[in-house]
Structure formats: C-alpha cells, structure tokens
Design an enzyme around this catalytic site. Structure first.
Site, PDB file in Angstrom:
ATOM      1  CG  HIS A  41      -1.997   1.326   1.251  1.00  0.00           C
ATOM      2  ND1 HIS A  41      -1.483   2.295   2.174  1.00  0.00           N
ATOM      3  CD2 HIS A  41      -2.926   1.533   0.800  1.00  0.00           C
ATOM      4  CE1 HIS A  41      -2.467   3.173   2.071  1.00  0.00           C
ATOM      5  NE2 HIS A  41      -3.379   2.630   1.305  1.00  0.00           N
ATOM      6  CB  CYS A  51      -2.263  -2.474 -15.299  1.00  0.00           C
ATOM      7  SG  CYS A  51      -3.130  -3.738 -14.708  1.00  0.00           S
TER       8      CYS A  51
HETATM    9  C1  PEP Z   1      -1.589  -6.836 -10.725  1.00  0.00           C
HETATM   10  O1  PEP Z   1      -1.735  -7.829 -10.008  1.00  0.00           O
HETATM   11  O2  PEP Z   1      -0.197  -6.555 -11.172  1.00  0.00           O
HETATM   12  C2  PEP Z   1      -2.325  -5.701 -10.642  1.00  0.00           C
HETATM   13  C3  PEP Z   1      -1.969  -4.315 -11.412  1.00  0.00           C
HETATM   14  O3  PEP Z   1      -3.474  -5.599  -9.743  1.00  0.00           O
HETATM   15  P1  PEP Z   1      -2.992  -5.155  -8.111  1.00  0.00           P
HETATM   16  O4  PEP Z   1      -1.798  -4.913  -7.789  1.00  0.00           O
HETATM   17  O5  PEP Z   1      -4.126  -4.355  -7.821  1.00  0.00           O
HETATM   18  O6  PEP Z   1      -3.538  -6.846  -7.574  1.00  0.00           O
END
Ligand code: PEP
Ligand code: MG
Length: 538
Positions: A107, A491
């Site tokens: 976080h 992402c």
């Molecule tokens: C990921 O898992 O790479 C992602 C972008 O989602 P999060 O970090 O919110 O799990």
C-alpha cells in the site's frame, strides 16, 4: 539532455541518437528531488527503492500527527511498520514515507508512487516502535520530531537532514520526449484512481488509463462505514440497501475520471481485494476486546467491537491473496459488481448526453477459469443493457480481463473468446508464478537472493523474462489467435520499469500502464525499446 537537443539543432547527431543518449533513469532524476551527490551521508538502513525522490523531515509515527505538524508548517516523514487506507491523509501531508514491512506493491509503495512522493518500503532493519514513537536503525535511535532523510531512488534511510537538489524541468526534456513519441510503437497509459490522477497523467502525456482500482474509492473515510455495513450484511436485501448508498459515490468517481480522460480509453477494474481489507485488523480487535474483558469494562462499552471481531474472524483466510478476491467476489456477491457497472455506465451515459466522448472498459480481475469470466460477463451484460435501454442512447464500452494467474495465461486462447482486451497484472502474476508473497518476500528473500546472485534481479521490479515473460508470450500469441484485434497491455508495477518495457516491446503488447509520474520515463523507455528491437531485426 541540453547537449543532446542542441547537437540535433546543429545537425551533429540525429534525433534517434539524441533519444538514445538520454537514459530513462536520467528523466527520473530530472523529475524528482535528489540527494546532493557531494553531501556526506550516514546510511542507517537500506530498504526497497519504492518511489523515487529524496526528502527530509521530522519523524512522525501516525497519520493524524503528520497532518497536524504539516499544517503547522513542519516538514515530516511518516514512519510506519506498514500503511493502510487510514494513513492516506498523513501520507498526503508528509514529504515522504518509510515502512519497515511490505514490498514494491505494498500500500505505502503504490500510494506514494501515485502521489509522486519518495518512499522507502520494507526496510526490515528499521525497528519501528510505534508505542514509544521512535525507530532504531544502524545503531541509532530517531525519536518523533527528529529530522532524518530518505532516498526513495536508492532505498537509503539516512541520518539527519541532508542537502537535496530540486528537479529542473526544462523544455529540453519535453523536446526529447516528443521525439521519443515519434519513434515508439508502445502506447503509454497510466494507472490512476481519481480525476486528479487522470489530469496529471494526461499532462505527462498518458494516452489512456490502464488501471483504475475501484476499491480505493471504497476506502475513503466517508464511504468505509457503508462498505463495512455492506460486507457485514446478513441478507442480500440488506447488502443491496447499502450498495444503493454507494452507487452515487461511485457514479461521481467514474464521471470525474471519464471526463478527465475524454476521448481516451479508461480501464476500470471491478472490486479486487479480499473483503477483510475493508475491515479493522483482526489482531487489533482481539487485543482491544481482550483488554476490555480483562479490565472488566461494562459489556455495552465494547459490544460493537465484539460483533466486529466475530465478523472479521468469520471471513478470515489463511492466504487471503489466494482467497476470496477478484472475480470470485463478484461471482459470490454479484450485486457488488452490478452496482459498480451500473455506476460506470450511468456516468458514461450522463457524459455522452453532455457531449463528452467516453470510452469505459470494464475489467474483471483474477480470472483463472473461462466459466468465471463467462458468468461474470453474463451478469454484467444485463446491467449494461438495462442502463443503456433506460437511457435510450449508445455508448462504446468493452469487457476485458486481467491476466494475472498462470492458468489464465495458459488458457488465454479460450479467455479471448469472452475478453475484448487483456491487461497483464504482473504483480499477481509474478507472485503466483514464483510462489513469492508480494507482501513479504522482497525484504526477506529476494534482496538476499539478488545479493547472493540466486536471482539476477527483483522480479517484482523487473519482469522475469524466462518465466513470467514466457507465460505472457503464450497469452499474447494464443489470445490474438482467437481474436486478432485483441488489445493487450500491462498494468502491474513493471509497466513503468524501463527493462520491463523493453520486454513488453518484444512481446508485442499494445501499451504499458504505469503511475502518472512514471509516464515520461516510460515514453522514453518505449522509444529506446523500439529502437533496440528494430536494430535487432536488421
Ligand atoms: C497486478 O496484480 O499486477 C495488478 C495490477 O493488480 P493489483 O496490484 O491491484 O493486484
Ligand atoms: Mg492483481
């Protein structure tokens, strides 16, 4: 950078040579405050370089105090073992953040990067003593109110106040980036949850929003009590009543972000984290209830806490990251994601009526089986159709999925029958491919592994080409065999890492998506990657 730009103007070198003379890391330096290289520093500890830039300030150990001190004109650095959504107002007020636990996707790291603030995370040798408001590292104790420095570009925690150099933004950088835009093939999108992130990202040249994590909106102070009541609801009717209260908030959120990104795609991901993340910590509640019982406090004074403890206990999981999260939540509680999709489409309808060109893309997380996607889409399609029918207008939209489990990559050909786009969630994909916990493994295992050359680099920072990259390759090829116009992006946090961007170029992705402040770095890195790939083809 100045020399490179001037040499192009004097026709001494080509634009491509100028682009190649500037390293993406140098762009990062230009965008962030850095430690004066001539300063003598005493390093107390080294953690993860979680968000670049350097900052000094007085140590402060809780968010409320950070906010109060910053209001009084003090520069502060917030120190926590780890942060959670309750700490965000302190992070906004602070110059930077130091945590002793958590990885690059913790976080603290993700929120600090989104804010463009320095963060050193997972500094395991920093012993944080919240009760006595002090931390100990490198044989020194720093008490609340004492100044120290962090360097989020290198992960260093430094004694005292160290002189820093401010970023020098110049037209030369803009020029190099414009030339880079003319060369790169990969698009650069941004991860952002709020209109302010979207505006910032657009300013830095982002061509879309690749990840809007909707749960961050749930965690805001005004909404959390409603979210908690929704989670703790004992019947579907009660849950729906609470969701009705959340709907206007979400509609407002999506209205803002879609408007800020007018004309560009916005990928909105449906609720993803395990539900306990929205509730108070089990350990804290247990301590509070036990203390109240031991003290003999009147029953009525802690009945609420006891009820919450029972609820948190009942939804507790041994491995929450492998548990009831992602699309699994939406399948067991479809009303939650139906509310989210209604909010997305109602916002899109309203904007369309106002003449704004919107492109919402609905993303379903943590899919591992085709039936998960098929069924989820089935529920949601009905909601989309209902909203559009009520409105009597057409709005472009897409349904897609994250590829963040090895199984999803391996059955990508099948998944593409239902998904119009893929986005690689490489944080989870790295976690599940290696079996490394993204929350704990970096400080405890990966740093020593890299030091001992067991691994060449931290796979949460730079994509692991041989394993995770191989799965991605299968997914891209087999996904496009099913659906040749499949849009594929990334992402996870790797989307802003130059070495990983080079891999994304080779894998033929359509775009990378990273935090807004990384967008300029990614634009240049994508141009470097393109030039390197082209030279390799020759
Ligand atoms: C990921 O898992 O790479 C992602 C972008 O989602 P999060 O970090 O919110 O799990
Ligand atoms: Mg994920």
């Amino acid at each position: 950078m100045k020399v490179a730009v001037e040499m192009v103007r004097e026709r001494l070198i080509s634009r491509e040579e100028a682009i190649l003379r500037v390293e993406p890391a140098q762009v990062d330096q230009l965008l962030h405050t850095r430690i004066d290289p001539s300063a003598k520093v005493e390093v107390l500890a080294t953690g993860l370089a979680a968000s670049p830039g350097a900052a000094y300030g007085k140590a402060v150990f809780d968010a409320d105090r950070a906010e109060a001190m910053a209001k009084a004109g003090e520069k502060v650095i917030m120190v926590r073992i780890e942060t959670n959504p309750d700490d965000v107002h302190g992070m906004i007020a602070a110059e930077g953040v130091l945590t002793s636990r958590g990885g690059r996707t913790s976080h603290a790291a993700v929120v600090a990067r989104g804010m463009g603030k320095p963060c050193v995370a997972g500094a395991e040798t920093v012993l944080v003593d919240l009760q006595n408001r002090r931390f100990t590292a490198g044989g020194k104790t720093v008490y609340e109110g004492e100044e120290f420095t962090i360097d989020g570009s290198t992960g260093r925690v430094i004694a005292g106040k160290v002189p820093t150099i401010q970023p020098e933004l110049s037209g030369d950088l803009e020029q190099i980036l414009r030339w880079a835009d003319g060369v790169r093939r990969l698009q650069v999108w941004a991860n952002g949850d709020y209109p302010r992130d979207a505006e910032l990202a657009r300013g830095f040249g982002a061509q879309g929003i690749g990840l809007c994590r909707t749960e961050h909106m749930f965690m805001e102070q005004a909404r959390l009590p409603i979210v908690q009541a929704m989670i703790l609801a004992s019947s579907t009717e009660e849950r729906k009543r609470q969701l009705d209260k959340l709907l206007p908030f979400q509609r407002g959120d999506f209205y803002g972000i879609l408007k800020a990104m007018a004309g560009l795609p916005v990928v909105i991901r449906l609720i993803d984290p395990p539900l306990h993340e929205f509730l108070p910590s089990f350990e804290d509640l247990l301590v509070e209830v036990t203390q109240a019982e031991t003290r003999g406090d009147p029953e009525g004074s802690f009945a609420d806490k006891r009820t919450m403890l029972a609820a948190v206990r009942s939804i507790r999981e041994q491995n929450p990251m492998l548990g009831l999260r992602g699309c699994r939540l939406g399948l067991l509680f479809p009303e939650i994601i139906e509310m989210q999709v209604r909010a997305i489409m109602e916002a899109a309808v309203q904007l369309t009526k106002e003449g704004v060109d919107v492109h919402p893309e609905i993303m379903i997380p943590l899919v591992g089986a085709i039936e998960e996607l098929r069924r989820t889409k089935g529920y949601l399609q009905k909601t989309v159709d209902a909203v559009l029918e009520e409105a009597g207008i057409k709005v472009p939209y897409k349904f897609g999925t994250m590829i963040e489990l090895p199984r999803a990559a391996l059955i990508a050909g099948e998944i593409a029958t239902e998904a119009e786009f893929f986005s690689f969630g490489t944080n989870d994909l790295t976690q599940t491919t290696f079996g490394f916990s993204r929350d704990d493994a970096e400080g405890k295992i990966i740093i020593p592994y890299v030091e001992q050359k067991i691994l060449p680099s931290n796979p949460f920072e730079t994509l692991d080409r041989g394993g995770v990259g191989r799965l991605m390759n299968i997914a891209v090829i087999e996904g496009r065999q099913t659906r040749p116009d499949l849009t594929v992006g990334i992402c996870g946090e790797h989307g802003g890492d130059p070495a990983s961007i080079a891999i994304c170029e080779k894998l033929n992705l359509n775009y990378v998506s990273c935090s807004p402040y990384r967008v300029p770095v990614a634009r240049l890195a994508a141009a470097h990657a393109r030039l390197a790939a082209r030279d390799a083809d020759r």
